[in-house]
Design a protein around this motif. Structure first.
Motif, short mmCIF file in Angstrom:
data_model
loop_
_atom_site.label_atom_id
_atom_site.label_comp_id
_atom_site.label_asym_id
_atom_site.label_seq_id
_atom_site.Cartn_x
_atom_site.Cartn_y
_atom_site.Cartn_z
N ALA A 1 0.83 -1.20 0.00
CA ALA A 1 0.00 0.00 0.00
C ALA A 1 0.87 1.25 0.00
O ALA A 1 0.58 2.22 -0.72
CB ALA A 1 -0.94 -0.01 1.21
N VAL B 1 -3.30 1.05 -9.37
CA VAL B 1 -4.09 -0.17 -9.20
C VAL B 1 -3.88 -1.09 -10.39
O VAL B 1 -3.70 -2.31 -10.24
CB VAL B 1 -5.60 0.16 -9.05
CG1 VAL B 1 -6.43 -1.12 -9.02
CG2 VAL B 1 -5.84 0.96 -7.78
N THR C 1 -0.50 -2.63 -10.11
CA THR C 1 -0.53 -3.65 -9.07
C THR C 1 -1.19 -4.93 -9.58
O THR C 1 -0.70 -6.03 -9.34
CB THR C 1 -1.31 -3.12 -7.84
OG1 THR C 1 -0.61 -2.01 -7.31
CG2 THR C 1 -1.44 -4.18 -6.77
N SER D 1 -11.68 -5.81 -5.54
CA SER D 1 -10.27 -5.52 -5.33
C SER D 1 -9.90 -4.17 -5.93
O SER D 1 -9.23 -3.35 -5.29
CB SER D 1 -9.42 -6.62 -5.96
OG SER D 1 -8.05 -6.34 -5.81
N ILE E 1 -8.66 -1.30 -3.45
CA ILE E 1 -7.28 -0.84 -3.59
C ILE E 1 -7.24 0.61 -4.06
O ILE E 1 -6.42 1.41 -3.60
CB ILE E 1 -6.48 -1.77 -4.53
CG1 ILE E 1 -6.30 -3.14 -3.87
CG2 ILE E 1 -5.12 -1.17 -4.88
CD1 ILE E 1 -5.72 -4.20 -4.78
N TYR F 1 -7.80 2.70 -1.11
CA TYR F 1 -6.59 2.72 -0.29
C TYR F 1 -5.56 3.69 -0.86
O TYR F 1 -5.03 4.54 -0.15
CB TYR F 1 -5.97 1.33 -0.20
CG TYR F 1 -6.54 0.43 0.87
CD1 TYR F 1 -7.72 0.74 1.55
CD2 TYR F 1 -5.90 -0.73 1.22
CE1 TYR F 1 -8.23 -0.09 2.53
CE2 TYR F 1 -6.40 -1.58 2.20
CZ TYR F 1 -7.57 -1.25 2.85
OH TYR F 1 -8.06 -2.07 3.82
#
Length: 149
Positions: free
Chosen positions: A21, A38, A41, A81, A85, A88
């Motif tokens: 994160a 994102v 990731t 997700s 994310i 976040y």
């Protein structure tokens, strides 16, 4: 001993999620677009996951198995997700990683308490007990203390 190992693995997973994160928040800030972080990731997760599957596992996924799985299960986890994310990565530069992780953990715990109690998402039933309610209240108190300046 096996239970202790499982808790240690879960703890380590949490540490790794906090680390990723932080890194991905930096990436999103530098790109000025958290959604690109994102995507990066997700792509890198797919890459490393594929490496793991092809190099470490003996079992192969068959087409028969793939066809037996409901179509939506291939996508719905990715949707949640992506949203989680993204939120976040958006909130870390504004709140800080510790506050985001604690608030996110609180959300996870509250939802998991309800999902386990009602058996949502085909989860095993875990009734809400007084002990669990006290635990959630302690965590919420911790969030207030962590966020108090």
């Amino acid at each position: 001993m096996k239970l202790l190992l499982l808790y240690l693995l879960a703890f380590t997973g949490g540490v790794f999620l906090a680390i990723q994160a932080g890194f991905n928040s930096q990436l999103g800030s530098l790109l000025k677009q958290p959604v690109l972080a994102v995507i990066a990731t997700s792509i890198s997760s797919a890459f490393f996951g594929s490496l793991f599957i092809f190099s470490m596992t003996k079992d192969r996924i068959t087409f028969n198995l793939i066809y037996q799985i409901p179509w939506y299960l291939w996508f719905i986890g990715g949707l949640f997700s992506f949203v989680g994310i993204s939120l976040y990565f958006y909130t870390i530069p504004r709140l800080g990683v510790s506050k985001m992780i604690v608030a996110g953990l609180c959300g996870q715990l509250l939802f998991s308490l309800l999902a386990g109690h009602f058996g949502w998402l085909n989860l095993p039933l875990e009734p809400i007990t007084t002990k669990r309610i006290i635990g959630i209240l302690v965590i919420i108190t911790g969030i207030v203390l962590i966020n108090d300046k």
